[in-house]
Scaffold this motif. Structure first.
Motif, PDB file in Angstrom:
ATOM      1  N   GLU A   4       0.868  -1.719  -0.088  1.00 37.45           N
ATOM      2  CA  GLU A   4       0.143  -0.058  -0.029  1.00 37.45           C
ATOM      3  C   GLU A   4       0.842   1.261  -0.105  1.00 37.45           C
ATOM      4  O   GLU A   4       2.036   1.433  -0.143  1.00 37.45           O
ATOM      5  CB  GLU A   4      -1.424   0.108   1.558  1.00 37.45           C
ATOM      6  CG  GLU A   4      -0.342  -0.088   2.110  1.00 37.45           C
ATOM      7  CD  GLU A   4       0.080  -1.278   3.108  1.00 37.45           C
ATOM      8  OE1 GLU A   4      -0.710  -2.268   3.282  1.00 37.45           O
ATOM      9  OE2 GLU A   4       1.424  -1.830   2.833  1.00 37.45           O
ATOM     10  N   SER A   5      -0.249   2.619  -0.541  1.00 34.32           N
ATOM     11  CA  SER A   5       0.797   3.997  -0.067  1.00 34.32           C
ATOM     12  C   SER A   5      -0.221   4.638  -0.217  1.00 34.32           C
ATOM     13  O   SER A   5      -1.339   4.798  -0.653  1.00 34.32           O
ATOM     14  CB  SER A   5       1.610   3.497  -1.932  1.00 34.32           C
ATOM     15  OG  SER A   5       1.339   3.945  -3.177  1.00 34.32           O
ATOM     16  N   GLY A   6       0.487   6.081  -0.178  1.00 35.12           N
ATOM     17  CA  GLY A   6      -0.879   7.280  -0.945  1.00 35.12           C
ATOM     18  C   GLY A   6      -0.649   7.773   1.000  1.00 35.12           C
ATOM     19  O   GLY A   6      -1.836   8.505   1.043  1.00 35.12           O
ATOM     20  N   GLY A   7      -0.291   7.310   2.060  1.00 36.90           N
ATOM     21  CA  GLY A   7      -0.701   7.878   3.034  1.00 36.90           C
ATOM     22  C   GLY A   7       0.052   8.916   3.350  1.00 36.90           C
ATOM     23  O   GLY A   7       0.755   9.424   2.079  1.00 36.90           O
ATOM     24  N   GLY A   8      -0.265  10.053   4.180  1.00 32.44           N
ATOM     25  CA  GLY A   8       0.684  11.072   4.729  1.00 32.44           C
ATOM     26  C   GLY A   8      -0.664  12.534   5.463  1.00 32.44           C
ATOM     27  O   GLY A   8      -1.221  11.598   6.696  1.00 32.44           O
ATOM     28  N   LEU A   9       0.003  13.551   5.383  1.00 34.30           N
ATOM     29  CA  LEU A   9      -0.406  14.230   6.759  1.00 34.30           C
ATOM     30  C   LEU A   9      -1.796  14.702   6.103  1.00 34.30           C
ATOM     31  O   LEU A   9      -1.286  15.831   4.788  1.00 34.30           O
ATOM     32  CB  LEU A   9       1.135  15.097   7.504  1.00 34.30           C
ATOM     33  CG  LEU A   9       0.312  16.264   7.918  1.00 34.30           C
ATOM     34  CD1 LEU A   9      -0.694  15.828   9.541  1.00 34.30           C
ATOM     35  CD2 LEU A   9       1.264  17.635   8.969  1.00 34.30           C
ATOM     36  N   VAL A  10      -3.217  15.124   6.695  1.00 29.52           N
ATOM     37  CA  VAL A  10      -4.424  15.937   5.676  1.00 29.52           C
ATOM     38  C   VAL A  10      -5.286  16.575   7.027  1.00 29.52           C
ATOM     39  O   VAL A  10      -3.883  16.215   8.172  1.00 29.52           O
ATOM     40  CB  VAL A  10      -5.210  14.701   5.596  1.00 29.52           C
ATOM     41  CG1 VAL A  10      -4.771  13.993   4.073  1.00 29.52           C
ATOM     42  CG2 VAL A  10      -5.165  14.000   6.268  1.00 29.52           C
ATOM     43  N   GLN A  11      -5.744  18.233   6.513  1.00 28.90           N
ATOM     44  CA  GLN A  11      -6.626  18.643   7.626  1.00 28.90           C
ATOM     45  C   GLN A  11      -7.514  17.648   7.612  1.00 28.90           C
ATOM     46  O   GLN A  11      -8.668  17.199   6.201  1.00 28.90           O
ATOM     47  CB  GLN A  11      -6.072  19.728   6.814  1.00 28.90           C
ATOM     48  CG  GLN A  11      -4.549  20.568   7.146  1.00 28.90           C
ATOM     49  CD  GLN A  11      -5.155  22.195   7.481  1.00 28.90           C
ATOM     50  OE1 GLN A  11      -5.794  22.750   6.917  1.00 28.90           O
ATOM     51  NE2 GLN A  11      -4.684  22.999   7.930  1.00 28.90           N
ATOM     52  N   ALA A  12      -8.347  18.044   8.891  1.00 33.52           N
ATOM     53  CA  ALA A  12      -9.412  17.257   9.107  1.00 33.52           C
ATOM     54  C   ALA A  12     -10.701  18.288   7.840  1.00 33.52           C
ATOM     55  O   ALA A  12     -10.556  18.938   7.113  1.00 33.52           O
ATOM     56  CB  ALA A  12     -10.394  17.659   9.908  1.00 33.52           C
ATOM     57  N   GLY A  13     -11.451  16.980   6.985  1.00 30.32           N
ATOM     58  CA  GLY A  13     -12.435  17.458   6.502  1.00 30.32           C
ATOM     59  C   GLY A  13     -12.033  17.179   4.910  1.00 30.32           C
ATOM     60  O   GLY A  13     -12.957  17.012   4.137  1.00 30.32           O
ATOM     61  N   GLU A  14     -10.746  17.427   4.853  1.00 31.40           N
ATOM     62  CA  GLU A  14     -10.345  16.792   3.304  1.00 31.40           C
ATOM     63  C   GLU A  14     -10.335  15.166   3.074  1.00 31.40           C
ATOM     64  O   GLU A  14     -10.786  14.794   3.486  1.00 31.40           O
ATOM     65  CB  GLU A  14      -8.719  17.279   3.041  1.00 31.40           C
ATOM     66  CG  GLU A  14      -8.858  18.680   3.246  1.00 31.40           C
ATOM     67  CD  GLU A  14      -6.415  19.462   3.470  1.00 31.40           C
ATOM     68  OE1 GLU A  14      -6.468  20.256   2.631  1.00 31.40           O
ATOM     69  OE2 GLU A  14      -5.628  18.306   3.346  1.00 31.40           O
ATOM     70  N   SER A  15     -10.057  14.861   1.651  1.00 30.88           N
ATOM     71  CA  SER A  15      -9.433  13.591   0.903  1.00 30.88           C
ATOM     72  C   SER A  15      -8.068  12.901   1.008  1.00 30.88           C
ATOM     73  O   SER A  15      -7.421  13.520   0.781  1.00 30.88           O
ATOM     74  CB  SER A  15     -10.903  13.424   0.031  1.00 30.88           C
ATOM     75  OG  SER A  15     -12.260  14.058   0.187  1.00 30.88           O
ATOM     76  N   LEU A  16      -8.242  11.447   0.908  1.00 29.43           N
ATOM     77  CA  LEU A  16      -7.562  11.148   0.925  1.00 29.43           C
ATOM     78  C   LEU A  16      -7.365   8.973   0.000  1.00 29.43           C
ATOM     79  O   LEU A  16      -8.269   9.140   0.382  1.00 29.43           O
ATOM     80  CB  LEU A  16      -6.496  10.623   1.551  1.00 29.43           C
ATOM     81  CG  LEU A  16      -5.166  10.513   1.920  1.00 29.43           C
ATOM     82  CD1 LEU A  16      -3.963  11.152   1.355  1.00 29.43           C
ATOM     83  CD2 LEU A  16      -4.647   9.544   2.828  1.00 29.43           C
ATOM     84  N   THR A  17      -6.472   9.428  -0.878  1.00 28.77           N
ATOM     85  CA  THR A  17      -6.613   8.193  -1.575  1.00 28.77           C
ATOM     86  C   THR A  17      -5.715   7.110  -1.402  1.00 28.77           C
ATOM     87  O   THR A  17      -4.796   7.877  -1.848  1.00 28.77           O
ATOM     88  CB  THR A  17      -7.399   7.954  -3.135  1.00 28.77           C
ATOM     89  OG1 THR A  17      -8.346   9.032  -3.037  1.00 28.77           O
ATOM     90  CG2 THR A  17      -7.486   7.088  -3.912  1.00 28.77           C
ATOM     91  N   LEU A  18      -5.441   6.594  -0.727  1.00 31.33           N
ATOM     92  CA  LEU A  18      -4.498   4.862  -1.038  1.00 31.33           C
ATOM     93  C   LEU A  18      -4.613   4.014  -1.981  1.00 31.33           C
ATOM     94  O   LEU A  18      -5.773   3.554  -2.598  1.00 31.33           O
ATOM     95  CB  LEU A  18      -4.844   4.023   0.271  1.00 31.33           C
ATOM     96  CG  LEU A  18      -4.994   5.150   2.326  1.00 31.33           C
ATOM     97  CD1 LEU A  18      -5.454   4.244   2.854  1.00 31.33           C
ATOM     98  CD2 LEU A  18      -3.586   6.010   1.866  1.00 31.33           C
ATOM     99  N   SER A  19      -3.187   3.638  -2.965  1.00 30.57           N
ATOM    100  CA  SER A  19      -3.242   2.719  -3.628  1.00 30.57           C
ATOM    101  C   SER A  19      -3.114   1.117  -2.772  1.00 30.57           C
ATOM    102  O   SER A  19      -2.069   1.371  -1.659  1.00 30.57           O
ATOM    103  CB  SER A  19      -2.592   2.838  -4.280  1.00 30.57           C
ATOM    104  OG  SER A  19      -2.916   4.464  -5.172  1.00 30.57           O
ATOM    105  N   CYS A  20      -3.500  -0.045  -3.512  1.00 27.99           N
ATOM    106  CA  CYS A  20      -2.892  -1.143  -2.641  1.00 27.99           C
ATOM    107  C   CYS A  20      -2.110  -1.775  -4.276  1.00 27.99           C
ATOM    108  O   CYS A  20      -3.177  -2.110  -4.946  1.00 27.99           O
ATOM    109  CB  CYS A  20      -4.015  -2.013  -2.167  1.00 27.99           C
ATOM    110  SG  CYS A  20      -3.656  -3.738  -1.978  1.00 27.99           S
ATOM    111  N   VAL A  21      -1.037  -2.288  -4.357  1.00 25.77           N
ATOM    112  CA  VAL A  21      -0.776  -2.694  -5.907  1.00 25.77           C
ATOM    113  C   VAL A  21      -0.898  -4.684  -5.406  1.00 25.77           C
ATOM    114  O   VAL A  21       0.578  -5.039  -3.993  1.00 25.77           O
ATOM    115  CB  VAL A  21       0.600  -2.583  -6.114  1.00 25.77           C
ATOM    116  CG1 VAL A  21       0.857  -2.494  -7.404  1.00 25.77           C
ATOM    117  CG2 VAL A  21       0.087  -0.885  -6.444  1.00 25.77           C
ATOM    118  N   ALA A  22      -1.145  -5.301  -6.419  1.00 23.17           N
ATOM    119  CA  ALA A  22      -1.597  -6.697  -5.877  1.00 23.17           C
ATOM    120  C   ALA A  22      -0.051  -7.208  -6.561  1.00 23.17           C
ATOM    121  O   ALA A  22      -0.693  -6.616  -7.938  1.00 23.17           O
ATOM    122  CB  ALA A  22      -2.431  -7.267  -5.725  1.00 23.17           C
TER     123      ALA A  22
END
Length: 126
Positions: A4-22
């Motif tokens: 998996e990847s795509g994590g990070g620091l975001v502010q409340a209310g925002e969106s985030l998309t994580l990826s998982c490569v198989a």
């Protein structure tokens, strides 16, 4: 295996998309799930997508804000989380399940997880 990847620091209310490569298998063979581990707590299953692409979300928080989808051509599963809150902070793990289908009601670590990713950290600031 899954990564998996795509994590990070975001502010409340925002969106985030994580990826998982198989790798080493096709998404048409197994279900893929996502777990969240908040600081000092156990791992909680939040979303899952079956070998046919049927999406499941678990818990009121995930049902209202998570979208799990996949791109078979890239052998990748994505977890989009909207309207993030500070309680969403933690490590997110992608997993390959032993079977093709996702659990119907609750998703726990003893359901039948074959492989765990190393996790990606998500931190939501207020």
């Amino acid at each position: 295996q899954v990564a998996e990847s795509g994590g990070g620091l975001v502010q409340a209310g925002e969106s985030l998309t994580l990826s998982c490569v198989a790798s080493g298998f096709s998404l048409n063979e197994y279900a893929i799930g996502w777990f969240h581990q908040a600081p000092g707590k156990g791992r909680e299953g939040v979303s899952c997508i079956s070998h046919l692409g049927t999406a499941h979300n678990y818990g009121e928080r995930a049902k209202g804000r998570n979208i799990v989808f996949r791109m078979p051509s890239k052998n990748t599963v994505y977890l989009r989380m909207d309207n993030l809150k500070t309680e969403d902070t933690g490590v997110y793990y992608c997993v390959r399940l032993n079977g093709r289908d996702c659990p119907l009601d609750t998703f726990t670590a003893d359901y039948g997880v074959a492989d765990w990713g190393k996790g990606t950290q998500v931190t939501v600031s207020s």
